[in-house]
Design a protein around this motif. Sequence first.
Motif, PDB file in Angstrom:
ATOM      1  N   MET A   1       0.812  -1.224   0.080  1.00 16.78           N
ATOM      2  CA  MET A   1       0.031  -0.144   0.086  1.00 16.78           C
ATOM      3  C   MET A   1       0.857   1.191  -0.122  1.00 16.78           C
ATOM      4  N   SER A   2       0.242   2.387  -0.333  1.00 14.59           N
ATOM      5  CA  SER A   2       1.126   3.611  -0.543  1.00 14.59           C
ATOM      6  C   SER A   2       1.208   4.193   0.943  1.00 14.59           C
ATOM      7  N   GLU A   3       2.170   4.988   1.210  1.00 16.47           N
ATOM      8  CA  GLU A   3       2.360   5.548   2.571  1.00 16.47           C
ATOM      9  C   GLU A   3       1.070   6.467   3.173  1.00 16.47           C
ATOM     10  N   GLN A   4       0.382   6.982   2.025  1.00 19.45           N
ATOM     11  CA  GLN A   4      -0.916   7.622   2.578  1.00 19.45           C
ATOM     12  C   GLN A   4      -1.832   6.583   3.052  1.00 19.45           C
ATOM     13  N   LEU A   5      -2.223   5.546   2.237  1.00 19.58           N
ATOM     14  CA  LEU A   5      -3.087   4.574   2.686  1.00 19.58           C
ATOM     15  C   LEU A   5      -2.848   3.921   3.963  1.00 19.58           C
ATOM     16  N   THR A   6      -1.515   3.508   3.829  1.00 17.83           N
ATOM     17  CA  THR A   6      -1.039   2.967   5.212  1.00 17.83           C
ATOM     18  C   THR A   6      -1.305   3.853   6.448  1.00 17.83           C
ATOM     19  N   ASN A   7      -1.294   5.055   6.431  1.00 18.83           N
ATOM     20  CA  ASN A   7      -1.319   5.864   7.580  1.00 18.83           C
ATOM     21  C   ASN A   7      -2.837   5.921   7.928  1.00 18.83           C
TER      22      ASN A   7
ATOM     23  N   GLU B   1      -4.129 -11.198  -6.759  1.00 16.89           N
ATOM     24  CA  GLU B   1      -3.516 -11.204  -5.585  1.00 16.89           C
ATOM     25  C   GLU B   1      -3.063  -9.985  -4.834  1.00 16.89           C
ATOM     26  N   GLY B   2      -2.460  -9.000  -5.771  1.00 18.61           N
ATOM     27  CA  GLY B   2      -2.245  -7.693  -5.565  1.00 18.61           C
ATOM     28  C   GLY B   2      -3.062  -6.871  -4.751  1.00 18.61           C
ATOM     29  N   VAL B   3      -4.549  -6.910  -5.485  1.00 20.59           N
ATOM     30  CA  VAL B   3      -5.566  -6.279  -4.874  1.00 20.59           C
ATOM     31  C   VAL B   3      -6.087  -6.874  -3.555  1.00 20.59           C
ATOM     32  N   ILE B   4      -5.898  -8.239  -3.456  1.00 17.85           N
ATOM     33  CA  ILE B   4      -6.443  -8.722  -2.455  1.00 17.85           C
ATOM     34  C   ILE B   4      -5.668  -8.507  -1.110  1.00 17.85           C
ATOM     35  N   LYS B   5      -4.134  -8.310  -1.475  1.00 17.59           N
ATOM     36  CA  LYS B   5      -3.359  -8.183  -0.263  1.00 17.59           C
ATOM     37  C   LYS B   5      -3.864  -6.588   0.502  1.00 17.59           C
TER      38      LYS B   5
ATOM     39  N   GLY C   1      -0.956   0.415 -10.968  1.00 21.50           N
ATOM     40  CA  GLY C   1      -1.918  -0.170 -10.260  1.00 21.50           C
ATOM     41  C   GLY C   1      -1.900   0.038  -8.663  1.00 21.50           C
ATOM     42  N   PRO C   2      -0.793  -0.388  -7.985  1.00 24.52           N
ATOM     43  CA  PRO C   2      -0.762  -0.190  -6.699  1.00 24.52           C
ATOM     44  C   PRO C   2      -0.804   1.354  -6.064  1.00 24.52           C
ATOM     45  N   GLU C   3      -0.804   2.161  -6.967  1.00 23.25           N
ATOM     46  CA  GLU C   3      -0.826   3.623  -6.555  1.00 23.25           C
ATOM     47  C   GLU C   3      -2.176   4.231  -6.920  1.00 23.25           C
ATOM     48  N   ASN C   4      -3.088   3.438  -7.665  1.00 22.95           N
ATOM     49  CA  ASN C   4      -4.303   3.877  -8.056  1.00 22.95           C
ATOM     50  C   ASN C   4      -5.521   4.141  -6.953  1.00 22.95           C
TER      51      ASN C   4
END
Length: 252
Positions: free
Chosen positions: A1-7, A42-46, A197-200
Amino acid sequence: MSEQLTNITQHQCQNAPAKYDDLKALFLNCTLNRTPVLSHTEGVIKIAQTIFEANGVQTKIIRPVDYDIPAGLGLDMSQTDEWDKDDWPQLQKEVDATDILVLCTSVWLGEKSSVCNRVLERIYGYTHLLNDKGQYRDYGKVGATLITGNEDGVKHCAMNILFSLSHIGYTIPPQVDAGWLGEVGPGPSYLDPGSGGPENDFTNRNTTFLAWNCMHMARLLKDNGGIPAHGNLPDAWDAGCKTDFKNPEHKR
């Protein structure tokens, strides 16, 4: 996940309105790729798995394609003349043990994968069995879906999957479909370098909403004993107790 999403996730987990550590979530990743081949789905699942686990939810990811799952609606197709082996009964035990089922798939020809369709058919084959309250067995469970691909079809697949889960007894909370689509054609897939994708933000937002809405609904259902067993009991209907249904003679 992005840092923003993690926070954001960490903040919400620390201030969650309830505890979720008695819940279980199962992701059935209906990719066509057997383990250990990379699965972009599985990337989105994570993303959802990380949010679940941050709140104490027990999670498991299973790829049904790793198992021998025959076609059919029987409880165990190895007991028929058509098939010698059937791994579905052990997967059905995983489905039965979970509070939240997230059915995940890639898009092929605008449709969910053949593996996903097979999974739904096999779950459907168990729906004549009832839970301990006499309802269809999947009452009280929460359903959701995650989808990836390089072509259109996320909403179409989500409509079909969520309807199917609802039809067999799952409760579908609001906004529990999420996905990611790359550029139409042979462009990069979700986990490929430079895919974006992961940054979307749209995918990250919707997947986060999915995880929380699944937890909220599962909490409500578990705390209230599931769906009330009133007016939805197949055996009672067959026995003539047609709750509040008026026949042509206006008799109950």
